[in-house]
Design a protein around this motif. Structure first.
Motif, mmCIF file in Angstrom:
data_model
loop_
_atom_site.group_PDB
_atom_site.id
_atom_site.type_symbol
_atom_site.label_atom_id
_atom_site.label_comp_id
_atom_site.label_asym_id
_atom_site.label_seq_id
_atom_site.Cartn_x
_atom_site.Cartn_y
_atom_site.Cartn_z
ATOM 1 N N GLY A 1 0.812 -1.211 0.000
ATOM 2 C CA GLY A 1 0.000 0.000 0.000
ATOM 3 C C GLY A 1 0.843 1.256 0.000
ATOM 4 N N LEU B 1 2.219 1.905 -3.428
ATOM 5 C CA LEU B 1 1.248 2.515 -4.332
ATOM 6 C C LEU B 1 1.068 4.002 -4.027
ATOM 7 N N ARG C 1 -3.434 5.697 -5.458
ATOM 8 C CA ARG C 1 -3.427 6.170 -4.080
ATOM 9 C C ARG C 1 -4.590 5.590 -3.284
ATOM 10 N N GLY D 1 -3.675 2.103 -2.589
ATOM 11 C CA GLY D 1 -2.681 2.064 -1.520
ATOM 12 C C GLY D 1 -3.317 2.193 -0.149
#
Length: 203
Positions: free
Chosen positions: A87, A90, A186, A189
């Motif tokens: 995450g 990302l 995002r 993530g």
């Protein structure tokens, strides 16, 4: 194998398949930044992971992990760390714009991400340990039930992931490619970090 087993497992899997998980997030990411080879690799990694969970359940390894507080804690920590790390990756690379549909050697990485993200998930192990036995009749094979569960899971999951990938790639072709990709990466993530934290701190 009875039809009651197939129907029961299918119905029980519906909310599991529709709930957003690591595979759906990875498909969204690779649909926005790569090509169908990357997406297919995520699906393959997920499928291999599910069959491995079925193998663990059939051999009783999942039962051993779930019965041991220490082993379960280790699996949770490893799984949570992987999800959170992916995450964060990302989030950090969220502003990176995709070039074309070139894969640049990423299918292998996509496969590994999906496989590891699936196999270190203790909740997946719990599902494969407990769900098949709910629909067994006297004389039924636990091994057959476990692999039936994995097969049904994959048959249901792959079309759903394909639809999700198609939607993301359709959005990718719009003029707002860069901003859409940034939002997807995002958001993915943040979701992965949330899944990792939830995996670590829920029973």
């Amino acid at each position: 194998m009875s039809w009651q087993l197939v129907v029961g497992l299918t119905v029980a899997l519906i909310p599991i398949v529709l709930a957003p998980g690591t595979s759906a997030i990875l498909v969204a990411q690779h649909a926005a930044t790569g090509g169908w080879r990357d997406i297919a690799s995520v699906m393959l990694g997920t499928s291999v992971g599910l069959y491995l969970h079925a193998s663990f359940a059939a051999l009783g390894l999942s039962a051993l992990v779930m019965a041991s507080a220490t082993a379960l804690t280790v699996v949770k920590v490893v799984g949570a760390a992987y999800l959170v790390g992916l995450g964060v990756h990302l989030l950090v690379t969220g502003a990176k714009a995709p070039s074309t549909d070139r894969t640049d050697g990423t299918p292998g990485r996509a496969l590994a991400q999906a496989f590891v993200g699936n196999i270190v998930n203790p909740k997946a192990a719990l599902v494969y340990l407990t769900l098949p036995v709910q629909f067994l009749r006297p004389g039924d094979s636990v091994t057959v039930a476990a692999f039936t569960l994995a097969t049904i899971h994959i048959v249901m999951l792959l079309p759903w992931l394909s639809l999700w990938a198609f939607v993301v790639r359709s959005t990718k072709r719009s003029q707002r490619l860069r901003s859409t990709t940034t939002v997807i990466r995002r958001t993915g993530g943040l979701l992965l970090i949330g899944l990792g934290v939830r995996s670590a701190f829920t029973g």
